[in-house]
Design an enzyme around this catalytic site. Structure first.
Site, short mmCIF file in Angstrom:
data_model
loop_
_atom_site.label_atom_id
_atom_site.label_comp_id
_atom_site.label_asym_id
_atom_site.label_seq_id
_atom_site.Cartn_x
_atom_site.Cartn_y
_atom_site.Cartn_z
N LYS A 22 -8.39 33.86 -10.45
CA LYS A 22 -8.27 32.36 -10.55
C LYS A 22 -6.86 31.62 -9.56
O LYS A 22 -7.22 30.87 -9.41
CB LYS A 22 -6.84 31.71 -12.14
CG LYS A 22 -6.62 30.87 -12.62
CD LYS A 22 -5.38 30.92 -13.39
CE LYS A 22 -4.55 31.42 -13.57
NZ LYS A 22 -3.18 30.37 -12.35
N ASN A 23 -5.92 32.49 -8.88
CA ASN A 23 -4.80 32.27 -8.57
C ASN A 23 -5.81 32.08 -7.43
O ASN A 23 -5.86 31.55 -5.82
CB ASN A 23 -4.14 33.03 -8.42
CG ASN A 23 -2.86 32.59 -9.50
OD1 ASN A 23 -3.70 31.83 -10.21
ND2 ASN A 23 -1.85 32.93 -9.58
N ARG A 92 -0.21 22.72 -11.85
CA ARG A 92 0.53 22.64 -10.33
C ARG A 92 0.04 23.02 -9.84
O ARG A 92 0.02 22.54 -8.58
CB ARG A 92 1.35 23.36 -10.82
CG ARG A 92 2.83 23.07 -11.58
CD ARG A 92 3.53 24.20 -11.50
NE ARG A 92 4.74 24.73 -10.59
CZ ARG A 92 5.18 23.75 -9.36
NH1 ARG A 92 5.52 22.62 -10.19
NH2 ARG A 92 5.64 24.04 -8.15
N CYS A 116 7.54 22.95 -15.73
CA CYS A 116 7.13 23.47 -16.02
C CYS A 116 8.02 24.15 -17.19
O CYS A 116 8.98 23.98 -16.89
CB CYS A 116 6.30 24.59 -15.40
SG CYS A 116 6.97 25.99 -15.47
N ARG A 121 10.39 24.49 -10.50
CA ARG A 121 9.26 24.58 -9.75
C ARG A 121 9.19 23.88 -8.60
O ARG A 121 8.37 23.01 -8.65
CB ARG A 121 7.98 25.20 -10.72
CG ARG A 121 7.67 26.28 -11.37
CD ARG A 121 6.93 26.71 -12.31
NE ARG A 121 5.98 27.22 -11.07
CZ ARG A 121 4.46 28.23 -11.47
NH1 ARG A 121 4.59 27.55 -12.57
NH2 ARG A 121 3.99 28.29 -10.57
N PRO A 122 9.94 23.51 -7.90
CA PRO A 122 9.51 22.86 -6.67
C PRO A 122 8.60 22.65 -5.96
O PRO A 122 8.00 24.04 -5.30
CB PRO A 122 11.20 22.36 -5.52
CG PRO A 122 11.67 24.42 -6.18
CD PRO A 122 11.49 24.60 -7.48
N ASP A 124 9.38 21.59 -2.55
CA ASP A 124 10.17 21.21 -1.89
C ASP A 124 9.69 21.97 -0.05
O ASP A 124 9.63 21.73 0.68
CB ASP A 124 11.77 21.24 -1.24
CG ASP A 124 12.10 22.94 -1.59
OD1 ASP A 124 11.14 23.35 -3.01
OD2 ASP A 124 13.43 23.72 -0.60
N ASP A 304 3.92 38.11 -12.72
CA ASP A 304 2.41 37.26 -13.82
C ASP A 304 2.65 38.20 -14.26
O ASP A 304 1.52 38.26 -15.08
CB ASP A 304 1.34 36.68 -12.44
CG ASP A 304 1.32 35.15 -12.90
OD1 ASP A 304 2.46 34.93 -12.66
OD2 ASP A 304 0.34 35.12 -11.64
N ARG A 396 -6.53 28.49 -19.83
CA ARG A 396 -6.24 28.38 -18.14
C ARG A 396 -6.49 29.47 -17.73
O ARG A 396 -7.24 29.32 -16.04
CB ARG A 396 -4.96 28.11 -17.88
CG ARG A 396 -4.19 26.54 -19.07
CD ARG A 396 -3.07 26.10 -18.47
NE ARG A 396 -3.34 25.74 -16.89
CZ ARG A 396 -1.76 26.00 -16.13
NH1 ARG A 396 -0.66 25.85 -16.70
NH2 ARG A 396 -1.80 26.50 -15.23
C1 UD1 Z 1 1.66 31.50 -7.89
C2 UD1 Z 1 0.61 31.77 -9.09
C3 UD1 Z 1 1.84 32.21 -9.87
C4 UD1 Z 1 2.93 32.81 -9.47
C5 UD1 Z 1 3.94 32.74 -8.75
C6 UD1 Z 1 4.13 33.92 -8.15
C7 UD1 Z 1 -0.85 30.32 -8.43
C8 UD1 Z 1 -1.91 29.47 -8.33
N1 UD1 Z 1 -0.02 31.07 -9.11
O1 UD1 Z 1 2.70 29.94 -8.16
O2 UD1 Z 1 0.89 32.55 -10.86
O3 UD1 Z 1 3.75 33.19 -10.65
O4 UD1 Z 1 2.77 32.84 -7.59
O5 UD1 Z 1 3.73 35.10 -7.98
O6 UD1 Z 1 -1.39 30.96 -7.18
N2 UD1 Z 1 9.66 27.60 -4.43
C9 UD1 Z 1 10.23 26.37 -3.76
N3 UD1 Z 1 10.60 25.45 -2.83
C10 UD1 Z 1 8.60 25.62 -3.06
C11 UD1 Z 1 7.44 26.56 -3.18
C12 UD1 Z 1 8.17 27.39 -4.02
O7 UD1 Z 1 11.22 27.08 -3.77
O8 UD1 Z 1 8.30 24.79 -2.38
C13 UD1 Z 1 10.10 29.31 -5.11
C14 UD1 Z 1 9.59 29.21 -6.65
O9 UD1 Z 1 10.61 28.32 -7.68
C15 UD1 Z 1 9.17 30.58 -6.77
C16 UD1 Z 1 8.87 30.87 -5.65
O10 UD1 Z 1 9.43 29.93 -4.79
O11 UD1 Z 1 10.98 30.74 -7.16
C17 UD1 Z 1 8.00 32.01 -5.40
O12 UD1 Z 1 6.67 30.45 -6.04
P1 UD1 Z 1 5.24 30.47 -5.80
O13 UD1 Z 1 5.22 31.48 -4.65
O14 UD1 Z 1 5.41 28.67 -4.93
O15 UD1 Z 1 4.30 29.94 -6.87
P2 UD1 Z 1 3.66 29.36 -6.67
O16 UD1 Z 1 2.69 28.72 -5.96
O17 UD1 Z 1 3.56 27.88 -7.67
#
Ligand code: UD1
Length: 417
Positions: A22-23, A92, A116, A121-122, A124, A304, A396
């Site tokens: 999926k991811n 997301r 969520c 889950r920002p 930024d 995950d 999902r």
């Molecule tokens: C992806 C996966 C999700 C998995 C996660 C971590 C997909 C669709 N989803 O989510 O299943 O649990 O990776 O392996 O692939 N963060 C920030 N700012 C940002 C982005 C992230 O602070 O702009 C932080 C998040 O809050 C979190 C960390 O970075 O603490 C990792 O998040 P991230 O790797 O971005 O997860 P996703 O891509 O949302």
């Protein structure tokens, strides 16, 4: 609303097929926005999330058809209206359209995802990356508006190794002028898959699989075909299931290299695992030996797979400590597992699981994809009947889960609640 009704105690054996990741497929679907044309993507899981992403592509003018695991995407008609809140809030990963829309049209309007069940889950880092490439980013009415006459290559270091930000920045950078370097890039296999797909489209992404990506901008991309990698999280979920209640349970296809941290941990907990090419064969641990995990970025133990580990440890001999380092609040499954008789306490981002002799069936509620998976694992070893509500979460991320489990001899059915 559907629910799953499970009666635990059966020993599970036979082959369980693993779907495409999926991811990996979600960002690949949005990457197709980058070049107008027709794409054939194989080994696509038919999931609520892939259907949501199809809907989003259709809203912006694309056409998507899915036929038994093969997805045809036509992005010739894609325009750049906004990616609406109604869709982005449900998934997301919709935010992945930001980079491709900006790169192709010089403008993108994408709803901010919002929070969520397990925290804020920002996004930024996604936005900082777009700004570093020369985009102007504004927030208007809950929508991110990113604009750039031209994207220009840059050196960008991610403060946190974010999967989503790495993917989004990579997709924006492939058409930028010059070279972009992303340091502290996510090394997750799904990001590698995206890099390979972009290169098949004519991009020049170097350093795939490492934490430094070097993207040499190209003038134009073209459509491409791709086969999606196996879902390491789905496979890992079934591996833990096999360690709880399997007898020569065969899980395939998998890429064992993508699953090393999980395989090592499940083995240490006492399960017998054999690796044969793209197959895993697992027989349950008896007894289950308590072991600690700390979630980490790849190649560490994945967040995950944290909830599933907790279900596994619920009946271990001894206590285990589960530390969640990626999403500190990702513990909505604790209370539900305790309803099944587990003994789990939580303090901050650390859970302590004291192993109990057995679990007992109960009505429980899914709260997110992986929490739901953990409840199914627990229900399948619990005595008596468990009703798992709100399973739209599981739909999902897990394709036809109850059918796959029935194929192993599990007593689990879907009912209309
Ligand atoms: C992806 C996966 C999700 C998995 C996660 C971590 C997909 C669709 N989803 O989510 O299943 O649990 O990776 O392996 O692939 N963060 C920030 N700012 C940002 C982005 C992230 O602070 O702009 C932080 C998040 O809050 C979190 C960390 O970075 O603490 C990792 O998040 P991230 O790797 O971005 O997860 P996703 O891509 O949302």
């Amino acid at each position: 609303m559907d629910k799953l009704v499970a009666r635990g105690g059966n020993i599970l054996s036979g082959h369980i097929p693993v779907s495409g990741a999926k991811n990996a497929v979600l960002p690949i679907m949005t990457a197709a926005i980058l070049a107008p044309g027709k794409y054939t993507i194989s080994n696509v899981p038919n999931l609520r999330d892939t259907r949501t992403m199809s809907k989003l592509l259709e809203i912006i003018g694309g056409a998507v058809e899915m036929d038994s695991g093969t997805m045809q995407i036509d992005t010739s008609g894609v325009k750049n209206p906004e990616a609406p809140y109604e869709l982005v809030k449900t998934m997301r990963a919709s935010f992945y359209v930001l980079g491709p829309l900006l790169a192709r049209f010089g403008e993108a309007r994408v709803s901010l995802p919002g929070g969520c069940a397990w925290g804020p889950r920002p996004v930024d880092l996604h936005l900082k990356g777009m700004e570093a490439l020369g985009a102007q980013v504004d927030l208007e009415g809950g929508y991110i508006i990113a604009r750039a006459d031209e994207l220009v290559g840059t050196d960008f270091t991610l403060d946190i190794s974010s999967v989503g930000a790495t993917g989004n920045i990579m997709m924006a950078a492939v058409l930028a002028k010059g070279v972009t370097t992303i340091e502290n890039a996510a090394r997750e296999p799904e990001i590698g898959a995206l890099g390979h797909f972009l290169n098949a489209m004519g991009a020049d992404v170097r350093g795939i699989g490492s934490d430094v990506l070097e993207i040499h901008g190209v003038d134009e991309l073209h459509s491409a075909d791709y086969t999606v990698i196996p879902d390491r999280i789905e496979a890992g979920t079934y591996l833990v299931l096999g360690a709880m209640s399997g007898e020569d349970l065969e899980i395939s296809p998998v890429n064992p290299k993508h699953m090393k941290a999980v395989i090592d941990k499940v083995r240490r907990a006492g399960a017998d695992i054999r690796i044969e090419d793209n197959k895993l064969l697992v027989t349950r641990a008896a007894p289950i030996v308590a072991d600690d995990i700390t979630t980490a970025i790849f190649p560490g133990y994945p967040t995950d797979m944290q909830a599933q580990w907790m279900a596994f440890m619920a009946t271990a001999e001894g206590s285990s400590v589960i530390t969640e380092e990626i999403y500190h609040d990702r513990f909505t499954h604790v209370a539900e597992l305790n309803r099944l008789g587990a003994n789990i306490s939580l303090e901050g981002n650390v859970a302590v699981v004291k192993g109990v002799d057995s679990l007992k069936g109960a009505p429980v509620m899914s709260t997110d994809i992986r929490a739901s998976a953990s409840l199914i694992l627990a229900a399948l070893i619990a005595e008596g009947r468990s009703d798992i509500q709100r399973i739209y979460h599981i739909d999902r991320g897990y394709e036809q889960i109850e059918k796959k489990l029935q194929g192993l001899g599990a007593d689990i059915v879907r009912e209309n609640a």
